[in-house]
Design an enzyme around this catalytic site. Sequence first.
Site, PDB file in Angstrom:
ATOM      1  N   LYS A   1      12.640  83.403  -9.248  1.00  0.00           N
ATOM      2  CA  LYS A   1      14.384  83.632  -8.037  1.00  0.00           C
ATOM      3  C   LYS A   1      13.896  84.066  -7.296  1.00  0.00           C
ATOM      4  O   LYS A   1      13.560  85.478  -6.888  1.00  0.00           O
ATOM      5  CB  LYS A   1      15.127  83.690  -9.542  1.00  0.00           C
ATOM      6  CG  LYS A   1      16.177  83.708  -8.435  1.00  0.00           C
ATOM      7  CD  LYS A   1      17.832  84.369  -9.356  1.00  0.00           C
ATOM      8  CE  LYS A   1      18.913  84.397  -8.284  1.00  0.00           C
ATOM      9  NZ  LYS A   1      19.661  85.213  -9.630  1.00  0.00           N
TER      10      LYS A   1
ATOM     11  N   ASP B   1      21.615  87.417  -2.135  1.00  0.00           N
ATOM     12  CA  ASP B   1      23.294  86.941  -2.991  1.00  0.00           C
ATOM     13  C   ASP B   1      24.602  86.880  -2.386  1.00  0.00           C
ATOM     14  O   ASP B   1      25.195  87.782  -3.660  1.00  0.00           O
ATOM     15  CB  ASP B   1      22.852  86.367  -4.674  1.00  0.00           C
ATOM     16  CG  ASP B   1      23.740  85.683  -5.468  1.00  0.00           C
ATOM     17  OD1 ASP B   1      24.714  85.013  -4.612  1.00  0.00           O
ATOM     18  OD2 ASP B   1      24.126  86.253  -6.404  1.00  0.00           O
TER      19      ASP B   1
ATOM     20  N   LYS C   1      30.734  87.702  -4.567  1.00  0.00           N
ATOM     21  CA  LYS C   1      31.174  88.623  -5.179  1.00  0.00           C
ATOM     22  C   LYS C   1      32.159  89.578  -4.564  1.00  0.00           C
ATOM     23  O   LYS C   1      32.542  89.001  -3.301  1.00  0.00           O
ATOM     24  CB  LYS C   1      29.402  88.520  -4.958  1.00  0.00           C
ATOM     25  CG  LYS C   1      28.718  88.119  -5.931  1.00  0.00           C
ATOM     26  CD  LYS C   1      27.036  89.171  -5.524  1.00  0.00           C
ATOM     27  CE  LYS C   1      26.220  87.863  -6.278  1.00  0.00           C
ATOM     28  NZ  LYS C   1      26.485  87.590  -7.667  1.00  0.00           N
TER      29      LYS C   1
ATOM     30  N   ASP D   1      27.763  81.477  -7.836  1.00  0.00           N
ATOM     31  CA  ASP D   1      27.146  82.742  -7.704  1.00  0.00           C
ATOM     32  C   ASP D   1      26.450  82.130  -9.314  1.00  0.00           C
ATOM     33  O   ASP D   1      25.698  83.724  -9.343  1.00  0.00           O
ATOM     34  CB  ASP D   1      28.259  83.469  -7.843  1.00  0.00           C
ATOM     35  CG  ASP D   1      27.797  84.856  -7.932  1.00  0.00           C
ATOM     36  OD1 ASP D   1      26.680  84.892  -7.668  1.00  0.00           O
ATOM     37  OD2 ASP D   1      28.370  85.905  -9.397  1.00  0.00           O
TER      38      ASP D   1
ATOM     39  N   ARG E   1      19.984  80.090 -11.125  1.00  0.00           N
ATOM     40  CA  ARG E   1      19.418  78.938 -11.641  1.00  0.00           C
ATOM     41  C   ARG E   1      19.397  77.608 -11.782  1.00  0.00           C
ATOM     42  O   ARG E   1      18.234  76.846 -12.242  1.00  0.00           O
ATOM     43  CB  ARG E   1      19.810  78.708 -13.806  1.00  0.00           C
ATOM     44  CG  ARG E   1      21.143  78.133 -12.866  1.00  0.00           C
ATOM     45  CD  ARG E   1      22.688  78.645 -14.150  1.00  0.00           C
ATOM     46  NE  ARG E   1      22.873  79.850 -14.096  1.00  0.00           N
ATOM     47  CZ  ARG E   1      23.940  80.511 -14.832  1.00  0.00           C
ATOM     48  NH1 ARG E   1      24.378  80.324 -15.648  1.00  0.00           N
ATOM     49  NH2 ARG E   1      23.378  81.691 -14.729  1.00  0.00           N
TER      50      ARG E   1
END
Length: 379
Positions: free
Chosen positions: A144, A149, A156, A226, A230
């Site tokens: 990944k 992020d 977040k 968020d 995946r």
Amino acid sequence: MFQTDEHKSKKDDKNPSANSVTISPYNFDHEGNEAWEVGKQIASAQNFSRMLANAPANYLTPSKFVEHTLNKFEGLLGSPSGDGAYAGGLVKIVAHDQKWAEDQKMGCFLGVARGSDEPPQFLEIHYNGLEGDNDVPPVVLVGKGVTFDSGGISIKPASGMGLMRGDMGGAAAVVGTVYAAAALRLKTKLIVLTPLCENMPSGKAVKPGDVLYAKNGKSVEVDNTDAEGRLILADALVYAATFKPRTLIDVATLTGAISVALGPLAIGAFSNSDKLWVQLDRAGRTSAERFWRMPLFPAYKSQLKSDYADLCNVGKKGGGSCTAAAFLKEFVPANVQWAHLDIAGVSHSDGSDKPYIPKGMAGKPVRALVEYLRTLPTQ
């Protein structure tokens, strides 16, 4: 000693890393000297992974990640062969651009990437230490590579968000692993894939409720932006399967839930293969980068039901790390030996293990993956 002082104007002169220090074995026999050299190469690989993960996100965009990788592999590469590829050396590297990802129909990867002004990259690295034996299926490692992020629209909390510069720890680890494999001339055939992008909020960003299509045609409802790791891994896993691997392992700082379950002492391992689990467990024990097997029950998939798509990208109840693994499993062919390693709990060290693992990103599980490859039979 490994330190993260690149951006400090005043270095710590008391730290040996601030000076040129050469350490050599004393009174070793030939076997001891060989082991020393192996250790040096693995340490170099893990420190490279640490450097990548520790770098501020404005200094390690997806394009900069590729640039650092090319620099690290300089002595192992051949010549540029066009379209971002290097070939003819011990290692082949191709940096695919956004157009390539579009041609591959990687809708989940591109859906995450579109919120950022930084263009995505899909890094592909090939190493064949089997002396031209191309009939042996490869081991494929997928990492990944979210270089920052923010959480996207599902943003977040501000506290601790700076650590999300390390959300590409999985990509850093698998790139470090293939570097060590090549430097040690391991008798293995290895492919490393890292989808690289940022997850940012913007007018172009994917929104909760949007539906994305993965490379294998499955539709995914994005309930939480968020849960982006995946999504990019889904497309990478489908692409990985095109190489018909003997083993497929993905490495990701995927869920906070794994930190709740295991804390900072073990990597959560999910696998559809008892044999692969035993091999990983042995490698983790030998290298002191321990794995703990987590459940991958079929019932976890039921939490991923969507009213609008084939899958939802988050589960509806607890067991967040397990439902994340169940999501990834949907993009791995049933006949492929696969493991998912959730490294979110071990990716950052608070410094309590100094000087062995100083404060900062830990570069795990490079040592365990190298040990796995070293002890893997060639057939």
